[in-house]
Design an enzyme around this catalytic site. Structure first.
Site, PDB file in Angstrom:
ATOM      1  N   GLU A 100       0.789  -1.311  -0.051  1.00 43.45           N
ATOM      2  CA  GLU A 100       0.039   0.056  -0.088  1.00 43.45           C
ATOM      3  C   GLU A 100       0.948   1.248   0.010  1.00 43.45           C
ATOM      4  OE1 GLU A 100      -2.789  -0.761   2.984  1.00 43.45           O
ATOM      5  OE2 GLU A 100      -3.714  -2.243   2.025  1.00 43.45           O
ATOM      6  N   GLU A 120      -6.933  -9.640  -2.894  1.00 42.70           N
ATOM      7  CA  GLU A 120      -7.647  -9.727  -1.686  1.00 42.70           C
ATOM      8  C   GLU A 120      -9.267  -9.556  -1.856  1.00 42.70           C
ATOM      9  OE1 GLU A 120      -5.811  -6.904   1.216  1.00 42.70           O
ATOM     10  OE2 GLU A 120      -3.891  -7.488   0.462  1.00 42.70           O
TER      11      GLU A 120
END
Length: 563
Positions: free
Chosen positions: A338, A440
């Protein structure tokens, strides 16, 4: 279930496969999806996709293909945004949108296309990082929840400050749900399957007409898996349920730094070792998630206070320890998770911190693919931190600094999926020619379970039918109190609606039992999903069994069985 070429559906899609992507089948008179995307800034805009779709207007083009005059060219004047008016848009139609954009009055700007209908507020349908002096390609799309007699697409600066915006070559192509599905199936049959011909003969090479042939797929090439947690250890029902369905896995939290070294110098891989042992025993591949997480919220508390040499020593120790423990065990590593949204390590160690992480990880495990992994890249285009161009820019920055074996990780935490936007973003990412994974995938728990299931199917079909997507991971690790956002089963492993969707698609994307009889040429043909197969042949009182691999390719795979 027999999946054999002579069925009507397979004949239909087999004929589609004989066509070039740009041609139209006589059996299908709808549009074929155009995967074209551009990430470079051009001197002139290209022609509109689909001839403009419902924006069709007479345009003049030079012999080189560059636009000389386009009646839809427009610009922002005195602060007003360029806009396109749309009449009579229909509910549930899938609209693929694209346009070329140029800015003036600023070196660059993040330009957002927003849709406003009669009942809708501004909804982002695509973005592009546009530059002054050249044209940039914006691609996106939308699906309406209700019909709209009058809608407007606004082209605006996402940063808010005034810039002049020129637009050219707009295109809006509608697809019905059925047309969109046919386009998906076309790609699935071209990318995920292959024609096979089995030849049966005796030891002298004589063709054995009438030999009974039975073929079974025993494993799949395409990885579809889920996150698992330590709750799977010692839980035989959970293990059996998982192994029956999935050929790939990722640890939910057990490899993260705060889990393996909660206190400085006290490294413990006991849990992750046990989880990996379970996967090894069942021939399940695993992604490594993650080495570092840029969000300080998920950084070990003891790391937060380190600075300078101490922090650099700690991160080096983390990489070497983790990679030495698991060298060649994980197919991927999410190196710096991220990084589009957070920059803890860059703030502490300088702008080259991420580059150092990738370099060190590659040296430690050169065969693992190193991924950039982030959220809100395909889920939406309204997050200015993680637009598709921001992702591409970061990847290119890493490549220019010598990062090896990059991969694109798209988390996929959806609320309401936008299928044409997902596909448009994948189109632009695919120009990088890197492996793309949905890493995910789940649907927000703010929605009811039936809606979660509907949206999950949309996302999975988009991923599986996209040529450059190499794997899909669900984020559905089961805990006694549920899952992060979406569970597939209850605690007794009874399917919830999302679990039914996953089981349905896993069966759909698997070659069922193929049974047939060799023809006068001693041959039998079928069309199968890529993977490993077991074949049994019987002729009179003679039988034989063997296995073969079906890998990707345009040519028919020929396999000979000798009795």
């Amino acid at each position: 279930m027999v999946q054999d070429i002579p069925s009507c559906c397979h004949i239909f899609f087999f004929l589609l496969l004989l066509l070039r992507p740009s041609s139209v089948s006589p059996l299908y008179d709808g549009p074929l999806y155009d995967f074209t995307a551009y990430t470079e800034c051009k001197e002139h805009p290209e022609k509109p996709l689909y001839g403009g779709g419902i924006f069709k207007r007479e345009s003049q083009y030079s012999q080189s293909g560059a636009v000389v005059e386009d009646r839809f060219a427009s610009k922002a004047v005195n602060g007003y945004m360029p806009s396109l008016l749309l009449n009579n848009l229909t509910q549930a139609t899938i609209y693929s949108f694209s346009i070329w954009v140029r800015v003036q009055g600023s070196n660059s700007a993040m330009i957002r296309a927003s849709l406003q209908g009669e009942k809708d507020a501004f909804v982002c349908i695509g973005t592009v990082s546009a530059k002054s002096g050249c044209w940039s390609f914006l691609k996106g799309g939308f699906v309406l929840d209700s019909p709209s007699n009058l809608s407007t697409i606004f082209i605006q600066n996402a940063g808010g400050n005034d810039v002049n915006i020129d637009i050219a070559s707009p295109s809006l192509q509608p697809f019905t749900k059925q047309q969109w599905r046919i386009n998906q199936e076309y790609i699935i049959n071209h990318q995920r399957k292959r024609a096979v011909t089995i030849h049966v003969s005796d030891a002298k090479g004589m063709k054995l007409q009438g030999a009974a042939i039975s073929i079974e797929q025993i494993s799949k090439d395409f990885p579809i898996g889920s996150a698992i947690a330590k709750t799977i250890l010692g839980n035989l029902p959970y293990q059996n349920w998982f192994v029956k369905r999935f050929n790939a896995a990722v640890f939910e939290n057990e490899l993260k730094w705060y889990a393996t070294e909660p206190h400085q110098g006290q490294v413990n891989y006991t849990i992750s070792d046990q989880m990996l042992q379970f996967l090894r025993a069942n021939k399940i591949i695993a992604r490594g998630h993650n080495i570092f997480w840029e969000d300080p919220k998920y950084t070990p508390a003891w790391v937060l206070n380190l600075t300078g040499i101490q922090l650099r020593s700690a991160v080096n120790s983390r990489i070497h320890s983790l990679m030495n423990q698991y060298k060649e065990e994980f197919i991927h590593w999410d190196v710096s998770n991220e990084m589009l949204h957070f920059d803890f390590y860059e703030q502490k160690l300088g702008p080259d911190a991420t580059l150092h992480f990738f370099e060190t990880a590659h040296k430690s495990d050169p065969l693992a693919t190193l991924f950039m992994n982030d959220f809100n890249v395909v889920e939406t285009c309204s997050d200015v931190n993680s637009t598709v161009d921001a992702f591409i820019s970061k990847i290119r920055e890493l490549q220019q600094n010598g990062v090896f074996m990059d991969g694109i990780g798209l988390e996929g935490h959806f609320t309401t999926p936008n299928p044409p936007l997902i596909r448009a973003i994948l189109d632009k990412l695919a120009t990088l020619d890197l492996p793309i994974w949905l890493t995910e995938v789940d649907i927000s728990k703010t929605l009811d379970q039936d809606t979660q299931a509907i949206y999950l199917e949309q996302v999975l079909r988009e991923g599986f039918s996209y040529p450059s997507v190499n794997g899909i991971m669900l984020w559905t690790a089961l805990h006694p109190n549920g899952c992060y956002q979406m569970c597939l089963t209850d605690n007794d492993f009874r399917n919830l609606p999302s679990g039914d969707v996953v089981d349905k698609l896993l069966e759909e994307w698997h070659t069922g039992l193929v049974e047939g009889v060799a023809d006068k040429q001693g041959s039998h043909s079928f069309y199968g999903f890529l993977g490993e197969y077991r074949i049994s042949v019987k002729y009179g009182n003679r039988t034989t069994s063997s296995t073969f691999s079906l890998s990707g390719g345009d040519e028919t795979r020929h396999f000979t069985v000798t009795l």
